[in-house]
Structures are given as structure tokens and as C-alpha cells.
Enzyme design. Structure first.
Site, mmCIF file in Angstrom:
data_model
loop_
_atom_site.group_PDB
_atom_site.id
_atom_site.type_symbol
_atom_site.label_atom_id
_atom_site.label_comp_id
_atom_site.label_asym_id
_atom_site.label_seq_id
_atom_site.Cartn_x
_atom_site.Cartn_y
_atom_site.Cartn_z
ATOM 1 N N CYS A 122 24.492 -31.237 29.652
ATOM 2 C CA CYS A 122 24.963 -30.440 28.507
ATOM 3 C C CYS A 122 25.750 -31.271 27.513
ATOM 4 O O CYS A 122 25.770 -30.968 26.331
ATOM 5 C CB CYS A 122 25.817 -29.288 29.023
ATOM 6 S SG CYS A 122 27.177 -29.842 30.069
ATOM 7 N N GLU A 133 29.924 -21.558 30.282
ATOM 8 C CA GLU A 133 29.719 -22.979 29.952
ATOM 9 C C GLU A 133 28.262 -23.129 29.556
ATOM 10 O O GLU A 133 27.375 -23.062 30.416
ATOM 11 C CB GLU A 133 30.028 -23.861 31.174
ATOM 12 C CG GLU A 133 31.486 -23.867 31.590
ATOM 13 C CD GLU A 133 32.372 -24.661 30.642
ATOM 14 O OE1 GLU A 133 31.832 -25.425 29.810
ATOM 15 O OE2 GLU A 133 33.596 -24.494 30.719
ATOM 16 N N GLU A 161 18.798 -27.549 21.510
ATOM 17 C CA GLU A 161 19.002 -28.363 22.708
ATOM 18 C C GLU A 161 17.656 -28.602 23.382
ATOM 19 O O GLU A 161 16.985 -27.653 23.782
ATOM 20 C CB GLU A 161 19.946 -27.631 23.670
ATOM 21 C CG GLU A 161 20.295 -28.458 24.888
ATOM 22 C CD GLU A 161 21.206 -27.724 25.845
ATOM 23 O OE1 GLU A 161 20.900 -26.565 26.191
ATOM 24 O OE2 GLU A 161 22.215 -28.319 26.274
ATOM 25 N N LYS A 163 25.681 -17.985 43.289
ATOM 26 C CA LYS A 163 24.222 -18.000 43.116
ATOM 27 C C LYS A 163 23.816 -19.259 42.355
ATOM 28 O O LYS A 163 23.914 -19.346 41.132
ATOM 29 C CB LYS A 163 23.722 -16.771 42.353
ATOM 30 C CG LYS A 163 22.189 -16.657 42.485
ATOM 31 C CD LYS A 163 21.520 -15.920 41.362
ATOM 32 C CE LYS A 163 21.368 -16.718 40.117
ATOM 33 N NZ LYS A 163 20.521 -17.926 40.267
HETATM 34 P P1 NAD Z 1 19.548 -20.948 32.707
HETATM 35 O O1 NAD Z 1 20.428 -20.213 31.768
HETATM 36 O O2 NAD Z 1 18.088 -20.676 32.651
HETATM 37 O O3 NAD Z 1 19.993 -20.659 34.209
HETATM 38 C C1 NAD Z 1 21.300 -20.917 34.695
HETATM 39 C C2 NAD Z 1 21.613 -19.992 35.847
HETATM 40 O O4 NAD Z 1 21.690 -18.653 35.387
HETATM 41 C C3 NAD Z 1 20.569 -19.975 36.956
HETATM 42 O O5 NAD Z 1 21.238 -19.800 38.177
HETATM 43 C C4 NAD Z 1 19.722 -18.751 36.594
HETATM 44 O O6 NAD Z 1 19.081 -18.219 37.733
HETATM 45 C C5 NAD Z 1 20.777 -17.816 36.069
HETATM 46 N N1 NAD Z 1 20.349 -16.843 35.079
HETATM 47 C C6 NAD Z 1 19.436 -16.997 34.093
HETATM 48 N N2 NAD Z 1 19.375 -15.878 33.329
HETATM 49 C C7 NAD Z 1 20.310 -15.020 33.823
HETATM 50 C C8 NAD Z 1 20.729 -13.710 33.464
HETATM 51 N N3 NAD Z 1 20.201 -13.063 32.420
HETATM 52 N N4 NAD Z 1 21.707 -13.132 34.192
HETATM 53 C C9 NAD Z 1 22.276 -13.777 35.232
HETATM 54 N N5 NAD Z 1 21.892 -15.003 35.638
HETATM 55 C C10 NAD Z 1 20.922 -15.637 34.932
HETATM 56 O O7 NAD Z 1 19.880 -22.484 32.469
HETATM 57 P P2 NAD Z 1 19.239 -23.780 33.202
HETATM 58 O O8 NAD Z 1 17.927 -24.072 32.578
HETATM 59 O O9 NAD Z 1 19.300 -23.610 34.675
HETATM 60 O O10 NAD Z 1 20.308 -24.896 32.817
HETATM 61 C C11 NAD Z 1 20.258 -25.639 31.651
HETATM 62 C C12 NAD Z 1 21.298 -25.143 30.662
HETATM 63 O O11 NAD Z 1 22.607 -25.203 31.241
HETATM 64 C C13 NAD Z 1 21.373 -26.004 29.431
HETATM 65 O O12 NAD Z 1 21.458 -25.174 28.276
HETATM 66 C C14 NAD Z 1 22.658 -26.793 29.610
HETATM 67 O O13 NAD Z 1 23.248 -27.241 28.426
HETATM 68 C C15 NAD Z 1 23.511 -25.804 30.312
HETATM 69 N N6 NAD Z 1 24.631 -26.485 31.003
HETATM 70 C C16 NAD Z 1 25.896 -26.348 30.496
HETATM 71 C C17 NAD Z 1 26.975 -26.998 31.104
HETATM 72 C C18 NAD Z 1 28.371 -26.834 30.579
HETATM 73 O O14 NAD Z 1 29.306 -27.126 31.311
HETATM 74 N N7 NAD Z 1 28.582 -26.387 29.352
HETATM 75 C C19 NAD Z 1 26.750 -27.799 32.218
HETATM 76 C C20 NAD Z 1 25.450 -27.936 32.703
HETATM 77 C C21 NAD Z 1 24.400 -27.266 32.086
#
Ligand code: NAD
Length: 464
Positions: free
Chosen positions: A260, A226, A360, A152
Site C-alpha cells: 500500500c 487502512e 492503485e 478473518k
Molecule cells: P480487498 O479489499 O479485496 O480485501 C481485503 C479483505 O477484506 C479480505 O479479507 C477480504 O476478504 C475482505 N473483504 C472484501 N470485501 C469485503 C466487504 N465488503 N466486507 C467485509 N470484508 C471484505 O483487498 P485486497 O485485494 O485483499 O488487498 C489489497 C488492498 O489492500 C490494496 O488496496 C492495498 O493498498 C490495501 N492495503 C492497505 C494497507 C494499509 O495499511 N493502508 C496495507 C496493506 C494493503
């Protein structure tokens, strides 16, 4: 389009019934043995076919990702599509020597067989910022292990995932081995809660990771998380400032600030503080902000209006907290009247206590924070809820190595910061749980089984 604010394409939105059907298909493909029952060599061959079909689509993938999330096209080609392909290639190279099954000498003599068996049905849930790299870090080791997958992607970036599914079809995996659902938080949470899913592999925000980890904990479901970061780049007084600021373009402002690993806290000594601020400001001034389809662009728009408003809000907050805008500031860059743009912003006079230095932001906003001596620099770097990345910039590599060992983060660079897919990547503290990439990233998609040998004259027993 984050650049034009226009509609560039549409994608279907999966509903609860689609998510249910995808999990059922992945479960059936796993339980039938059609994929986990194959040997590792056959799976490596199938993933090799995926690399061939994917390799033909790289140009298209770079364009699609740049169009949907606003990544500058040069970066999108090199690191978005190219990064996805590099992750795929790295796992293909690592898989033949991975100890899928090995012999282990026992305390009492004789040997046990230790097997890495597939973890089962994997729900891979990913963010929008580097979508193909995040997907490949989960999909490829899952497939190589013999697991089946429901993917997803983030709702902001469904298009590149649809291109990937065409490659999966061309490579010819058995039905049900790889499934895609397109949706948001609700669909993600449905996947996490489904008892037919054995493992959740998640990349996204720390807030969502905490919810997902909680649900997995209740079910004792395997999960890897992650999450976010607020990493520090430590600039020592002997650093070559020209090379440092060139390196920080990558380490601190990657993907228009939406990465990130970005080291958005720049630590400079009080003695050298003004010179570091000036060098960082000058380097940011030279970065070209604008249309992501222009190959010269280094900073594109934020992914969505929501993200633009969030970043702008943090710039306002920094001013309220008493930091000084050294370049950038609130509002749009001049000449860009449309699109979700923000001004790359450097705050001088920032402290590590300010929210702009603790939370962040996920945009091109840097805090330059003063330190008195190296011990204080290390203490400030470690004074964070996160622990994902970091770097030190110095002419003394020995001193850099010493600092690298003292900073509590999952990855750290010396005069450089570049992830490599043969080595593990992941976070300490609130930056996550588990590791991706490298043999550790393959192991994460396996359950480990020990088979004890039958009784034999040369082996004794601990209990008899
Ligand atoms: P997000 O947490 O809003 O969403 C990420 C994914 O999770 C999306 O597919 C979303 O639909 C899904 N999602 C959201 N809430 C959920 C829940 N309660 N249950 C299941 N799925 C859920 O994050 P974003 O805004 O899309 O991405 C940015 C974040 O990702 C930043 O905090 C960034 O640091 C992090 N990130 C981390 C890494 C790493 O490798 N550590 C890499 C890239 C991005």
C-alpha cells in the site's frame, strides 16, 4: 502457488454458522469478564507468552507466506514474518507505559480518573499482501486492551493465520478470546453487520473500505480503515541518483509492487527528467525477477491470476493513454512460462492525469512524471485521491523537511522510507481512517471513560 500454479495446501472455508459461532464465543469471553477483567500487567504477560511461541515459528512463517502469496523469500523472512514479530514486540514495549488509567486535573480543582477501557469484540479483517503485519497491528493492541477478537484473514493467505492460531493456543489465552474464520467478502460482511461486534479493524481496498465504513456508520460501530495508496516520491535535482534509486527499490517496488505504501508516482524535474528515468530504468533492469524461493529474487509473481491480469491491463492502458514503456511492458518476463508473473514496468512521459497515475495498480508499475518547480512537485504529489505515504530525495535535508510538511499524507520519508512501529501509520483522504502502531494504535482499541471525583472542599462546581 503463485509461482507454480499448483496446489500447495488446503484450508477449511468457514460458513455462516462458523462466523456466527466465532462472534458468539468472542462476545461471551468479553461479557464474562474473563479477559477484559484482567489487569494490563496480566495481559502484557500473556501477550509476552505469545511472542515466545511466535518467535519459535518465524522461519516456518516466512516460508509459508512466501509459498502462499509469492513474496520473495528474503523479504518474506525479514519483513513478513520478521515484520509480524516486530509489530508484536513494539506493542509489548509500549504497553507498560500506556496510560490505561490516569489522573487528570479538573478546571474547578480536584482530579478525574481517565480510563482506557477495552473497546469490546473486534472483527479484524485483513489483506493478503503483508498478512502477519496486518494481523498483528490489530490482534496485539486488541488483546492488550482487554478486547476479544474474531480474525478473518484474506482468502489468499489462510495458512499463516493458522500457524498463528497454533501459537495462540500454545500461549494459553482463555477460550473465546481469539477466534479465526477463513473466508472471503461474504464472511467479512457478515462480521461487519453483526451487532455483537463493537469494532471493525480493516485493511484492504478503498472500495471495500467504503462499504464497510457505510455499514459501521449506520450502526455507529467503531471502525478503522487502512486502505489503498498512490503515493509520490519527489526527486529533487540535487539528489544522489544512485542512492535514490537504491532507496526507491524499497519505497516504490516493495513486495513485488504489492504494498500500500509504494510510491509509484516518481516526480522528476523537467531539467533532470531524462537522467531520473534512465537511473530508475537501470535499477529496475538489475532487479532479479523469478522464483520467490530463491534468496536472490527481488520481484516475485503476483498473488493470483486475477492480479496478474489486472496489472497487465494497466500496462496496456498506460500505452493507450500515451505513456512510453521505458522498460518492461505487457506479457511475461522471458523464461517464466508459468506462474502469475508480470514484467516490472517503468512508464516515461506519464502525466498525473493519466489513470495509471491516479489509480492503485498494486503491481511493479511506475510512472515518472515531470514537474517544473518544487511548488508544482508538491501540488502534483497532493493531486491524488489518496494520502498514505510519500518521500523526497535531496541533498538538502532542510528542503526535504519543508516538503514533508506540505504533502498531505499520513507518513513521509526523507531520503528513505521505512515504517516504524513506535510511530503512528495511516492515511489521509481515501487512504483510510484512524491510525495503527504506536500509542495511537493501542488507543484505537479502547473506549475512554472519565470518572468525576466526589464533592470535596478543594473542588468547586461549574454549575453551582
Ligand atoms: P480487498 O479489499 O479485496 O480485501 C481485503 C479483505 O477484506 C479480505 O479479507 C477480504 O476478504 C475482505 N473483504 C472484501 N470485501 C469485503 C466487504 N465488503 N466486507 C467485509 N470484508 C471484505 O483487498 P485486497 O485485494 O485483499 O488487498 C489489497 C488492498 O489492500 C490494496 O488496496 C492495498 O493498498 C490495501 N492495503 C492497505 C494497507 C494499509 O495499511 N493502508 C496495507 C496493506 C494493503
Amino acid at each position: 502457488s503463485p509461482h507454480s500454479e499448483g496446489v500447495i495446501a488446503s484450508a477449511p472455508l468457514s460458513g455462516a454458522a462458523d462466523v456466527d459461532a466465532a462472534v458468539a464465543a468472542a462476545r461471551a469471553a468479553f461479557d464474562s469478564g474473563v479477559w477484559p477483567g484482567t489487569d494490563p500487567a496480566a495481559r502484557i504477560e500473556a501477550v509476552g507468552r505469545l511472542a515466545q511461541s511466535y518467535g519459535k515459528r518465524l522461519g516456518e512463517l516466512g516460508e509459508v507466506i512466501s509459498a502462499e502469496n509469492g513474496s520473495p523469500i528474503t523479504f518474506a523472512n525479514l519483513a513478513q514474518a520478521g515484520g509480524g514479530f516486530a509489530v508484536l514486540s513494539a506493542f509489548l514495549q509500549l504497553a507498560p507505559s500506556f496510560p490505561w488509567e490516569s489522573q487528570r486535573p479538573l478546571m474547578v480543582g480536584g482530579e478525574a480518573t481517565v480510563r482506557h477501557e477495552p473497546v469490546g469484540v473486534v472483527a479484524a479483517i485483513t489483506a493478503w499482501n503483508v498478512p502477519q503485519m496486518l494481523i498483528m497491528a490489530k490482534l496485539v493492541p486488541a488483546l492488550l486492551s482487554g478486547s476479544t477478537v474474531v480474525l478473518k484473514p484474506a482468502p489468499e493467505t489462510p495458512l499463516d493465520a493458522l500457524v498463528l492460531m497454533e501459537c495462540i493456543e500454545e500461549a494459553g489465552f482463555p477460550a473465546g478470546v481469539v477466534n479465526l474464520v477463513v473466508g472471503g467478502r461474504e464472511e467479512g460482511e457478515q462480521l461487519v453487520r453483526d451487532p455483537r461486534v463493537d469494532k471493525v479493524a480493516f485493511t484492504g481496498s478503498t472500495a471495500a473500505g467504503q462499504i464497510i465504513g457505510g455499514i459501521c456508520g449506520q450502526q455507529l460501530k467503531r471502525c478503522s480503515l487502512e486502505l489503498g495508496g498512490k503515493s509520490a516520491a519527489i526527486v529533487l535535482d540535487d539528489a544522489d541518483l544512485a542512492a535514490t534509486t537504491q532507496g526507491l527499490k524499497f519505497a516504490s517496488l516493495l513486495n513485488s509492487g504489492q504494498a500500500c505504501i509504494n510510491q509509484t508516482r516518481i516526480l522528476a524535474s523537467r531539467a533532470n527528467y531524462d537522467a531520473v528515468v534512465e537511473a530508475v530504468v537501470e535499477s529496475v533492469r538489475q532487479m532479479k525477477v523469478g522464483d520467490p524461493s530463491d534468496p536472490a529474487t527481488e520481484v516475485g509473481p503476483m498473488v493470483a491470476q486475477r492480479q496478474q491480469e489486472r496489472v497487465d491491463g494497466y500496462i496496456a492502458l498506460g500505452e493507450q493513454e500515451g505513456a512510453k514503456v521505458a522498460i518492461g511492458g505487457r506479457g511475461r518476463p522471458s523464461g517464466l512460462d508459468r506462474g502469475w508473473y508480470v514484467q516490472p514496468t517503468v512508464f516515461a512521459g506519464a502525466t498525473n492525469e493519466m489513470r495509471i497515475s491516479r489509480e492503485e495498480i498494486f503491481g511493479p508499475v511506475l510512472s515518472v512524471i515531470p514537474y517544473t518547480d518544487v511548488d508544482e512537485a508538491v501540488q502534483l504529489a497532493n493531486d491524488s485521491d489518496f494520502g498514505l505515504a510519500g518521500s523526497v530525495w535531496t541533498a538538502d535535508v532542510e528542503a526535504g523537511n519543508d516538503i514533508a510538511r506540505r504533502v498531505r499524507t499520513g507518513t513521509f520519508g526523507i531520503n528513505n522510507y521505512t515504517a516504524d512501529f513506535f510511530a503512528p501509520f495511516g492515511g489521509f483522504k481515501n487512504s483510510g481512517l484512524g491510525r495503527e502502531y504506536g500509542p495511537e494504535g493501542l488507543s484505537a482499541y479502547t473506549e475512554i471513560k472519565t470518572i468525576y471525583p466526589p464533592p470535596s472542599p478543594e473542588a468547586g462546581s461549574l454549575f453551582a
